[in-house]
Design an enzyme around this catalytic site. Sequence first.
Site, mmCIF file in Angstrom:
data_model
loop_
_atom_site.group_PDB
_atom_site.id
_atom_site.type_symbol
_atom_site.label_atom_id
_atom_site.label_comp_id
_atom_site.label_asym_id
_atom_site.label_seq_id
_atom_site.Cartn_x
_atom_site.Cartn_y
_atom_site.Cartn_z
ATOM 1 N N CYS A 124 0.860 -1.176 0.000
ATOM 2 C CA CYS A 124 0.000 0.000 0.000
ATOM 3 C C CYS A 124 0.898 1.229 0.000
ATOM 4 O O CYS A 124 2.110 1.116 0.082
ATOM 5 C CB CYS A 124 -0.852 0.016 1.264
ATOM 6 S SG CYS A 124 -1.835 -1.466 1.423
ATOM 7 N N GLU A 183 9.932 -11.826 -21.323
ATOM 8 C CA GLU A 183 9.660 -10.481 -20.813
ATOM 9 C C GLU A 183 8.657 -9.740 -21.722
ATOM 10 O O GLU A 183 7.723 -9.103 -21.237
ATOM 11 C CB GLU A 183 10.972 -9.698 -20.672
ATOM 12 C CG GLU A 183 10.832 -8.225 -20.330
ATOM 13 C CD GLU A 183 10.006 -7.938 -19.071
ATOM 14 O OE1 GLU A 183 9.722 -8.867 -18.293
ATOM 15 O OE2 GLU A 183 9.615 -6.772 -18.886
ATOM 16 N N GLU A 239 0.314 -8.515 -19.019
ATOM 17 C CA GLU A 239 -0.086 -7.622 -17.918
ATOM 18 C C GLU A 239 -0.955 -6.470 -18.378
ATOM 19 O O GLU A 239 -1.985 -6.196 -17.785
ATOM 20 C CB GLU A 239 1.145 -6.920 -17.314
ATOM 21 C CG GLU A 239 2.138 -7.749 -16.662
ATOM 22 C CD GLU A 239 3.276 -6.889 -16.155
ATOM 23 O OE1 GLU A 239 3.256 -6.534 -14.985
ATOM 24 O OE2 GLU A 239 4.207 -6.575 -16.943
ATOM 25 N N HIS A 297 7.241 -29.590 -28.685
ATOM 26 C CA HIS A 297 6.943 -30.736 -27.813
ATOM 27 C C HIS A 297 5.635 -30.518 -27.062
ATOM 28 O O HIS A 297 5.555 -30.773 -25.857
ATOM 29 C CB HIS A 297 8.099 -30.955 -26.832
ATOM 30 C CG HIS A 297 9.389 -31.281 -27.516
ATOM 31 N ND1 HIS A 297 9.715 -32.541 -27.932
ATOM 32 C CD2 HIS A 297 10.400 -30.467 -27.899
ATOM 33 C CE1 HIS A 297 10.903 -32.515 -28.521
ATOM 34 N NE2 HIS A 297 11.337 -31.263 -28.527
ATOM 35 N N LYS A 308 2.639 -2.487 -7.891
ATOM 36 C CA LYS A 308 4.038 -2.254 -8.271
ATOM 37 C C LYS A 308 4.993 -2.999 -7.343
ATOM 38 O O LYS A 308 6.029 -3.478 -7.775
ATOM 39 C CB LYS A 308 4.318 -0.746 -8.218
ATOM 40 C CG LYS A 308 5.711 -0.338 -8.665
ATOM 41 C CD LYS A 308 5.823 -0.349 -10.157
ATOM 42 C CE LYS A 308 7.205 0.016 -10.647
ATOM 43 N NZ LYS A 308 7.436 -0.522 -11.997
ATOM 44 N N TRP A 347 -3.794 -1.791 -1.374
ATOM 45 C CA TRP A 347 -3.830 -2.994 -2.209
ATOM 46 C C TRP A 347 -4.277 -4.098 -1.252
ATOM 47 O O TRP A 347 -3.562 -4.471 -0.330
ATOM 48 C CB TRP A 347 -2.453 -3.293 -2.785
ATOM 49 C CG TRP A 347 -2.477 -4.348 -3.829
ATOM 50 C CD1 TRP A 347 -2.853 -4.195 -5.133
ATOM 51 C CD2 TRP A 347 -2.089 -5.718 -3.693
ATOM 52 N NE1 TRP A 347 -2.737 -5.386 -5.797
ATOM 53 C CE2 TRP A 347 -2.275 -6.341 -4.947
ATOM 54 C CE3 TRP A 347 -1.618 -6.492 -2.630
ATOM 55 C CZ2 TRP A 347 -2.000 -7.678 -5.168
ATOM 56 C CZ3 TRP A 347 -1.345 -7.828 -2.851
ATOM 57 C CH2 TRP A 347 -1.541 -8.405 -4.110
ATOM 58 N N ASN A 359 1.327 0.232 5.896
ATOM 59 C CA ASN A 359 1.695 -0.610 4.760
ATOM 60 C C ASN A 359 2.520 -1.761 5.297
ATOM 61 O O ASN A 359 3.530 -1.521 5.965
ATOM 62 C CB ASN A 359 2.517 0.214 3.751
ATOM 63 C CG ASN A 359 3.176 -0.655 2.713
ATOM 64 O OD1 ASN A 359 2.616 -1.654 2.286
ATOM 65 N ND2 ASN A 359 4.382 -0.286 2.292
ATOM 66 N N GLY A 360 2.094 -2.990 5.029
ATOM 67 C CA GLY A 360 2.824 -4.154 5.543
ATOM 68 C C GLY A 360 1.821 -5.208 5.945
ATOM 69 O O GLY A 360 0.642 -5.135 5.586
ATOM 70 N N LYS A 403 4.845 -8.473 -20.619
ATOM 71 C CA LYS A 403 4.323 -7.096 -20.760
ATOM 72 C C LYS A 403 2.944 -7.106 -21.417
ATOM 73 O O LYS A 403 2.024 -6.465 -20.952
ATOM 74 C CB LYS A 403 5.257 -6.212 -21.610
ATOM 75 C CG LYS A 403 6.537 -5.780 -20.991
ATOM 76 C CD LYS A 403 6.405 -4.777 -19.863
ATOM 77 C CE LYS A 403 6.323 -5.449 -18.532
ATOM 78 N NZ LYS A 403 7.471 -5.791 -17.826
ATOM 79 N N ARG A 452 1.112 1.944 -5.959
ATOM 80 C CA ARG A 452 1.362 0.909 -4.956
ATOM 81 C C ARG A 452 0.107 0.118 -4.602
ATOM 82 O O ARG A 452 0.161 -0.839 -3.837
ATOM 83 C CB ARG A 452 1.918 1.541 -3.674
ATOM 84 C CG ARG A 452 3.205 2.294 -3.889
ATOM 85 C CD ARG A 452 3.682 2.891 -2.594
ATOM 86 N NE ARG A 452 4.036 1.871 -1.650
ATOM 87 C CZ ARG A 452 5.216 1.277 -1.573
ATOM 88 N NH1 ARG A 452 6.165 1.610 -2.416
ATOM 89 N NH2 ARG A 452 5.455 0.353 -0.678
HETATM 90 C C1 F6R Z 1 6.186 -6.798 -14.317
HETATM 91 C C2 F6R Z 1 6.619 -6.399 -13.001
HETATM 92 C C3 F6R Z 1 6.737 -7.445 -11.951
HETATM 93 C C4 F6R Z 1 7.998 -7.180 -11.110
HETATM 94 C C5 F6R Z 1 8.070 -8.164 -9.938
HETATM 95 C C6 F6R Z 1 9.337 -7.976 -9.143
HETATM 96 O O1 F6R Z 1 6.094 -5.708 -15.176
HETATM 97 O O2 F6R Z 1 6.874 -5.246 -12.758
HETATM 98 O O3 F6R Z 1 6.756 -8.712 -12.496
HETATM 99 O O4 F6R Z 1 9.112 -7.318 -11.929
HETATM 100 O O5 F6R Z 1 6.965 -7.973 -9.106
HETATM 101 O O6 F6R Z 1 9.445 -6.704 -8.621
HETATM 102 P P1 F6R Z 1 10.830 -6.119 -8.156
HETATM 103 O O7 F6R Z 1 11.698 -6.004 -9.347
HETATM 104 O O8 F6R Z 1 10.491 -4.782 -7.561
HETATM 105 O O9 F6R Z 1 11.377 -7.076 -7.150
#
Ligand code: F6R
Length: 616
Positions: free
Chosen positions: A2, A485, A492, A508, A611, A78, A104-105, A489, A29
Amino acid sequence: MCGIFGIITNQDISVGKIVFEGIRRLEYRGYDSCGIVSLTDSQLIVKKDSGKIDDIQKRIDLSDFPLSSKIALAHTRWATHGPPTKENSHPHLDCTSKIAVVHNGIIDNFIELREELSSNGHVFKSDTDTEVIPHLIEEFMKQNNNDLKGSLREALKKIKGSYALAACYAEDPESIIVARKESPLVIGIEEGKTTYCASDIPAFLPLTRSCYIMNDNEIAVLKSGEVEFFDRKTGQFIEKELQLIEWSIDAAEKGGYDHFMLKEIYEDPMALMRTMKISQRELSLLAHMLWSADNIYITAAGTSFYASLAGKFIITKFLGKYIHAIECSEFKNQLENSLKDNAIIIALSQSGETIDTIEAIRWAKKKKNIKIITVTNVVGSSLTRYSDKVIVTQAGPEIGVAATKTYVTQVLTLALIALEIAKLRRIETPEEIEKYYNALKSTPQIIEKFLNENVELINEIVKTLEKSVNFFFLARGISIATAKEGGLKLKEVACRFIEGYSAAHAKHGPISLVREGFPIIFVAPPDETYQRLIGNVMEFKSRGGKIISLVAEDDTKIANLSDMVIRIPQPSDKYHNIFSPITFTPALQLLAYYASISSNLDPDKPLNLSKTVTVH
Ligand code: F6R
């Protein structure tokens, strides 16, 4: 998971409006609910509701508080404990409605605490773990002469878990008390006037550049334009250094772009240029550490994990040692009986707050003689506290939930370490190493050229794929990281199902899904895997797959087999090929962004994501 923001001031300003803007900047967040509390005339006024901030604002004016208020706390949530409802939104109050807390936590032992408090007569209004905090403080206020700081310290002794929290007390208009353990918290200050607390620096960057970073187990007393720090356990005063933040405000705002994600993709080149400046001394130190280690592991989550896959490939080329890449959430499960001594773990994390990454390295460090190298984008983040060596990537703040510029800087950082290893081991001539460096240095220009010249082509491809819901992203060798990757993207931000896979392995099983028009994106730099990849392209083409290829500028063979071609303006040589995860990925970031826009989605706020993932 959060965001929290707080203000205390002696100025004639609207604290409501300031915390509203501050918490909006932290919405990345979490955006399940939002709430603000302000203290006016010994009363706490709370406004909160579920939903995104701008939607709530249409129903109730979250920023409208009396001008006489000098204290306000805000929260964006969140959801973890309890659904995203108004009742579960922060701030939470005690039974007397005099103590307010934003948090937050996660409070791990909240069930036991809640039972204990309930049996003492406390009444709970939400399902959250957080609500035990104001009630616990209330319990200790009686014994502590209504001293908020002392009572919070007592309350925290009973709490197991993680927190960045801020609390205020209706009878004390002179202070906010904050505490931190394993969740980020920073303090911004305008001396003599106003003090802020926030989960992240960009929240107060338009207001002040002077800040303090809190460490675990610290408490701070915020007064107007002043702050004092204390050790939570001993209560001793802590001297702290004021830091001047040099990020431009612009970097923390959307600038002229419609979305943070787009802005941050266009910041790829600048982020890379800044990261190129990581000190040679630091890199050389890391190269020596890796060279002398018997075993090397690399761990991360999500995008950072795919950066690890690319980086592992590059480092291994020059180091000649196998690197075990293991997702952080599986680290302990997979290594419980086989973790080796004299080892190094490279932990990658944009935020430095991903709890599974933190837990993986803490577990490993307890078990064996292991050194941790952390690559993160956030100075002072939790991960750095458990690390022996920290390298900070210079991507600048990343607000879009989908990681973009931080991915390319992570790969670049690992590539820079790899080239230091090459120098150390003298396995390449100085002239060869120079050529690799020059290729790496040219990555920002290659990406800039691509981004400036290909928006139309990307939108054309998006249009032809508008109706497709399933995709393969295929590649071989190092480009499997790029395929995964790029696929992540699109998954998501554009809500499509993607399998990012090895092109060879795809026959396979996965190939059985291919029908006429099934879209397959092949990532095809002209490296040593290229010839075999041609065969894979043909396998999928002959079954009716729609082939979209991502190739180097002068490509002919795979381009000729493709329905649509995306060309990356880079030379076809081995020096550039090894760094293709840096130069090829932005094209897939841009594709995902425009696919999201064409599907009327908000790329900055993908559904169900946050995030920073601080839950297991
Ligand atoms: C995807 C994305 C997530 C983060 C993952 C790890 O776009 O942002 O998959 O890469 O949650 O986050 P960090 O790098 O902050 O440990």
